[in-house]
Design a protein around this motif. Structure first.
Motif, PDB file in Angstrom:
ATOM      1  N   GLY A 188      -3.007  41.919  20.830  1.00  0.00           N
ATOM      2  CA  GLY A 188      -2.684  43.232  20.291  1.00  0.00           C
ATOM      3  C   GLY A 188      -1.193  43.477  20.270  1.00  0.00           C
ATOM      4  O   GLY A 188      -0.453  42.962  21.113  1.00  0.00           O
ATOM      5  N   ARG A 189      -0.756  44.265  19.295  1.00  0.00           N
ATOM      6  CA  ARG A 189       0.682  44.518  19.131  1.00  0.00           C
ATOM      7  C   ARG A 189       1.011  45.979  19.427  1.00  0.00           C
ATOM      8  O   ARG A 189       0.231  46.891  19.105  1.00  0.00           O
ATOM      9  N   TYR A 190       2.200  46.174  20.010  1.00  0.00           N
ATOM     10  CA  TYR A 190       2.715  47.507  20.305  1.00  0.00           C
ATOM     11  C   TYR A 190       4.085  47.647  19.662  1.00  0.00           C
ATOM     12  O   TYR A 190       4.891  46.711  19.676  1.00  0.00           O
ATOM     13  N   ALA A 191       4.338  48.810  19.113  1.00  0.00           N
ATOM     14  CA  ALA A 191       5.630  49.125  18.518  1.00  0.00           C
ATOM     15  C   ALA A 191       6.297  50.224  19.327  1.00  0.00           C
ATOM     16  O   ALA A 191       5.643  51.192  19.735  1.00  0.00           O
ATOM     17  N   ALA A 192       7.596  50.074  19.556  1.00  0.00           N
ATOM     18  CA  ALA A 192       8.389  51.105  20.223  1.00  0.00           C
ATOM     19  C   ALA A 192       9.381  51.667  19.211  1.00  0.00           C
ATOM     20  O   ALA A 192      10.131  50.909  18.589  1.00  0.00           O
ATOM     21  N   LEU A 198      12.083  51.795  14.381  1.00  0.00           N
ATOM     22  CA  LEU A 198      11.396  50.720  15.085  1.00  0.00           C
ATOM     23  C   LEU A 198      12.421  49.915  15.877  1.00  0.00           C
ATOM     24  O   LEU A 198      13.289  49.247  15.306  1.00  0.00           O
ATOM     25  N   ALA A 199      12.322  49.998  17.199  1.00  0.00           N
ATOM     26  CA  ALA A 199      13.351  49.432  18.065  1.00  0.00           C
ATOM     27  C   ALA A 199      12.898  48.218  18.844  1.00  0.00           C
ATOM     28  O   ALA A 199      13.724  47.450  19.342  1.00  0.00           O
ATOM     29  N   GLY A 200      11.598  48.029  18.991  1.00  0.00           N
ATOM     30  CA  GLY A 200      11.102  46.901  19.778  1.00  0.00           C
ATOM     31  C   GLY A 200       9.610  46.743  19.626  1.00  0.00           C
ATOM     32  O   GLY A 200       8.926  47.576  19.018  1.00  0.00           O
ATOM     33  N   GLY A 201       9.100  45.666  20.183  1.00  0.00           N
ATOM     34  CA  GLY A 201       7.673  45.404  20.104  1.00  0.00           C
ATOM     35  C   GLY A 201       7.221  44.547  21.263  1.00  0.00           C
ATOM     36  O   GLY A 201       8.029  43.930  21.973  1.00  0.00           O
ATOM     37  N   ALA A 202       5.907  44.494  21.457  1.00  0.00           N
ATOM     38  CA  ALA A 202       5.347  43.736  22.572  1.00  0.00           C
ATOM     39  C   ALA A 202       3.902  43.379  22.251  1.00  0.00           C
ATOM     40  O   ALA A 202       3.296  43.927  21.322  1.00  0.00           O
ATOM     41  N   GLN A 212      -2.805  39.902  29.807  1.00  0.00           N
ATOM     42  CA  GLN A 212      -1.651  39.038  29.589  1.00  0.00           C
ATOM     43  C   GLN A 212      -0.603  39.787  28.783  1.00  0.00           C
ATOM     44  O   GLN A 212      -0.862  40.204  27.654  1.00  0.00           O
ATOM     45  N   PHE A 213       0.570  39.923  29.362  1.00  0.00           N
ATOM     46  CA  PHE A 213       1.670  40.552  28.654  1.00  0.00           C
ATOM     47  C   PHE A 213       2.362  39.474  27.823  1.00  0.00           C
ATOM     48  O   PHE A 213       3.153  38.685  28.341  1.00  0.00           O
ATOM     49  N   ALA A 214       2.019  39.443  26.550  1.00  0.00           N
ATOM     50  CA  ALA A 214       2.412  38.340  25.669  1.00  0.00           C
ATOM     51  C   ALA A 214       3.754  38.593  25.011  1.00  0.00           C
ATOM     52  O   ALA A 214       3.876  38.652  23.798  1.00  0.00           O
ATOM     53  N   GLY A 215       4.776  38.755  25.822  1.00  0.00           N
ATOM     54  CA  GLY A 215       6.124  38.888  25.299  1.00  0.00           C
ATOM     55  C   GLY A 215       6.484  40.307  24.891  1.00  0.00           C
ATOM     56  O   GLY A 215       5.627  41.122  24.575  1.00  0.00           O
ATOM     57  N   ALA A 216       7.772  40.584  24.907  1.00  0.00           N
ATOM     58  CA  ALA A 216       8.310  41.876  24.478  1.00  0.00           C
ATOM     59  C   ALA A 216       9.764  41.665  24.106  1.00  0.00           C
ATOM     60  O   ALA A 216      10.452  40.815  24.673  1.00  0.00           O
ATOM     61  N   ALA A 217      10.239  42.434  23.129  1.00  0.00           N
ATOM     62  CA  ALA A 217      11.630  42.305  22.684  1.00  0.00           C
ATOM     63  C   ALA A 217      12.123  43.649  22.173  1.00  0.00           C
ATOM     64  O   ALA A 217      11.365  44.428  21.591  1.00  0.00           O
ATOM     65  N   THR A 218      13.405  43.900  22.400  1.00  0.00           N
ATOM     66  CA  THR A 218      14.059  45.125  21.932  1.00  0.00           C
ATOM     67  C   THR A 218      15.324  44.742  21.174  1.00  0.00           C
ATOM     68  O   THR A 218      16.056  43.835  21.597  1.00  0.00           O
ATOM     69  N   LEU A 219      15.574  45.408  20.075  1.00  0.00           N
ATOM     70  CA  LEU A 219      16.808  45.164  19.334  1.00  0.00           C
ATOM     71  C   LEU A 219      18.012  45.491  20.217  1.00  0.00           C
ATOM     72  O   LEU A 219      17.986  46.468  20.979  1.00  0.00           O
ATOM     73  N   PRO A 220      19.079  44.698  20.141  1.00  0.00           N
ATOM     74  CA  PRO A 220      20.243  44.915  21.016  1.00  0.00           C
ATOM     75  C   PRO A 220      20.790  46.340  20.977  1.00  0.00           C
ATOM     76  O   PRO A 220      21.189  46.881  22.019  1.00  0.00           O
ATOM     77  N   ALA A 221      20.786  46.966  19.808  1.00  0.00           N
ATOM     78  CA  ALA A 221      21.354  48.316  19.696  1.00  0.00           C
ATOM     79  C   ALA A 221      20.546  49.363  20.452  1.00  0.00           C
ATOM     80  O   ALA A 221      21.039  50.474  20.704  1.00  0.00           O
ATOM     81  N   HIS A 222      19.318  49.031  20.835  1.00  0.00           N
ATOM     82  CA  HIS A 222      18.445  50.012  21.498  1.00  0.00           C
ATOM     83  C   HIS A 222      18.170  49.646  22.959  1.00  0.00           C
ATOM     84  O   HIS A 222      17.308  50.272  23.593  1.00  0.00           O
ATOM     85  N   VAL A 227      13.348  51.457  26.518  1.00  0.00           N
ATOM     86  CA  VAL A 227      12.332  50.970  25.583  1.00  0.00           C
ATOM     87  C   VAL A 227      11.403  49.970  26.256  1.00  0.00           C
ATOM     88  O   VAL A 227      10.172  50.058  26.138  1.00  0.00           O
ATOM     89  N   GLN A 228      11.972  48.996  26.981  1.00  0.00           N
ATOM     90  CA  GLN A 228      11.140  47.993  27.632  1.00  0.00           C
ATOM     91  C   GLN A 228      10.226  48.611  28.690  1.00  0.00           C
ATOM     92  O   GLN A 228       9.055  48.245  28.808  1.00  0.00           O
ATOM     93  N   SER A 229      10.751  49.559  29.442  1.00  0.00           N
ATOM     94  CA  SER A 229       9.924  50.219  30.455  1.00  0.00           C
ATOM     95  C   SER A 229       8.774  50.984  29.817  1.00  0.00           C
ATOM     96  O   SER A 229       7.651  51.002  30.340  1.00  0.00           O
ATOM     97  N   ALA A 230       9.037  51.605  28.675  1.00  0.00           N
ATOM     98  CA  ALA A 230       7.991  52.348  27.973  1.00  0.00           C
ATOM     99  C   ALA A 230       6.920  51.403  27.437  1.00  0.00           C
ATOM    100  O   ALA A 230       5.716  51.700  27.499  1.00  0.00           O
TER     101      ALA A 230
END
Length: 295
Positions: A188-192, A198-202, A212-222, A227-230
Motif C-alpha cells: 500500500g502507498r501513502y502520500a504526504a 506532494l512532499a513525500g511517500g511511503a 512491513q514499512f516498505a520504504g519512505a522518502a521526502t523531497l529535500p525541500a520539505h 513529514v517522515q514522522s507523520a
C-alpha cells in the motif's frame, strides 16, 4: 505513540516469522516482474531465491536459516540459475538464523559485503496520528501513482549521508521499476502533502500480523518539517487497526533512518549479514568444479 509501549525482545521464533514475511515480499515482487521478464522464484530451505530482472533489488536469497540448512544440490541449482542470468548470488542472512548456514555459505566462497538492521515495534495499543502544521498524510491511489513515483524517486536520489553507505544503490529507472513491482505485490502507498504539495511517500505491507514499512522518502525541500514522522505514525495506526502485533523497518547501521525509528520507539531486533558470491567478472561465476557446468 503509545506511552506505555512494550519493549520488544526478538527470539528465533519472531525472527523466523519476520524473515518468512520478508521472503514472501521478495517472492511476490519477483512474480510480478515475470510478467515481462524471464526470471525465477524458487523456494529453498524455508527461504526464497529470486531473480526478478537485470539490476533489480529483488535479486537475492532471503529467509534462510529458519527452515533447515539448504542442501548442496539445492545451492548448486540456485547458483546455476543466477549464473545463467549473469548475476552474483546475494544472500541476506539474519544473525539469529542457524549458524550452520553461514558456515556453509562461507565455505562455498561467499564473502561478507555489508550489514542491515531490522528494527521492530510491538503494536500493543492504539496509536495517534499527530500531524505537524500544514502536513496531511493519506492513502495514495492509482490516479496519482505516476506523480507519487516521481516524488519518492526524487527523495531517494538525495539520501541522508549519516551512517554507513547503503549496500544497494540503483539507477533511477531501476528504482521506478522496483516500486511498480512492490505495488503489484500489494504494498500500500501513502502520500504526504505539505501546504497542499506532494512532499513525500511511503509504503506498507501487512502479512502474518507483521507490518512491513516498505520504504519512505521526502523531497529535500520539505525535510525537517515532520513529514517522515507523520508518515510513520499514520502507518503505525493503520497497522494496529489491521490487527498487526509488530511493525518492522530495515535500515542501514548508524543511519538517520535508524535513529529516527528508535526515537519513535523501535527496538533493534537483529542484523542481517549480506553475503555475496561474485564471479571473476564481478557478476556471475563459473562452475565450482569442472564437473559442475553452469547454465
Amino acid at each position: 505513540m503509545n506511552a506505555n509501549r512494550t519493549s520488544l525482545f526478538c527470539d528465533t521464533a519472531l525472527a523466523g516469522r519476520i524473515e518468512r514475511v520478508e521472503a514472501g515480499l521478495i517472492a511476490a515482487c519477483g512474480r510480478a516482474a515475470q510478467v515481462d521478464s524471464a526470471g525465477f522464484v524458487r523456494a529453498i530451505a524455508g527461504g526464497v531465491a529470486c531473480f526478478a530482472e537485470p539490476g533489480s533489488p529483488f535479486n537475492k536469497v532471503a529467509g534462510l536459516g529458519f527452515g533447515g540448512v539448504p542442501g548442496v544440490a539445492d545451492l548448486d541449482g540456485i547458483e546455476q540459475a543466477f549464473a545463467a542470468h549473469g548475476a552474483a548470488v546475494q544472500v541476506e542472512l539474519a544473525h539469529l538464523a542457524d549458524p550452520a548456514v553461514g558456515v556453509l555459505l562461507t565455505g562455498r566462497g561467499y564473502r561478507l559485503e555489508s550489514f542491515e538492521n531490522v528494527l521492530g515495534l510491538a503494536l500493543d495499543g492504539e496509536y495517534e496520528r499527530p500531524m505537524p502544521s500544514g502536513v496531511v498524510v493519506r492513502r495514495s491511489g492509482d490516479d496519482e501513482f505516476e506523480r507519487w513515483l516521481e516524488v519518492v524517486a526524487d527523495g531517494v536520489a538525495h539520501p541522508d549521508s549519516q551512517g554507513l553507505p547503503w549496500h544497494e544503490e540503483f539507477p533511477r529507472e531501476t528504482y521506478l521499476r522496483a516500486e511498480r513491482r512492490l505495488a503489484a505485490a500489494g504494498v500500500g502507498r501513502y502520500a504526504a502533502l505539505r501546504d497542499g504539495v506532494l512532499a513525500g511517500g511511503a509504503g506498507l505491507r501487512v502479512a502474518e500480523g507483521v507490518a512491513q514499512f516498505a520504504g519512505a522518502a521526502t523531497l529535500p525541500a520539505h525535510r525537517r518539517r515532520g513529514v517522515q514522522s507523520a508518515l510513520l505514525s499514520t502507518r503505525l495506526a493503520d497497522a494496529a487497526e489491521a490487527g498487526c502485533d509488530i511493525a518492522v523497518i530495515t535500515t542501514q547501521p548508524g543511519s538517520r533512518s535508524q535513529q529516527n525509528a528508535q526515537r519513535q520507539g523501535f527496538d533493534l531486533l537483529y542484523t542481517r549479514a549480506v553475503l555475496v558470491r561474485h564471479g571473476p567478472d564481478g557478476t556471475g561465476w563459473p562452475a565450482l568444479s569442472p564437473a559442475r557446468p553452469v547454465g
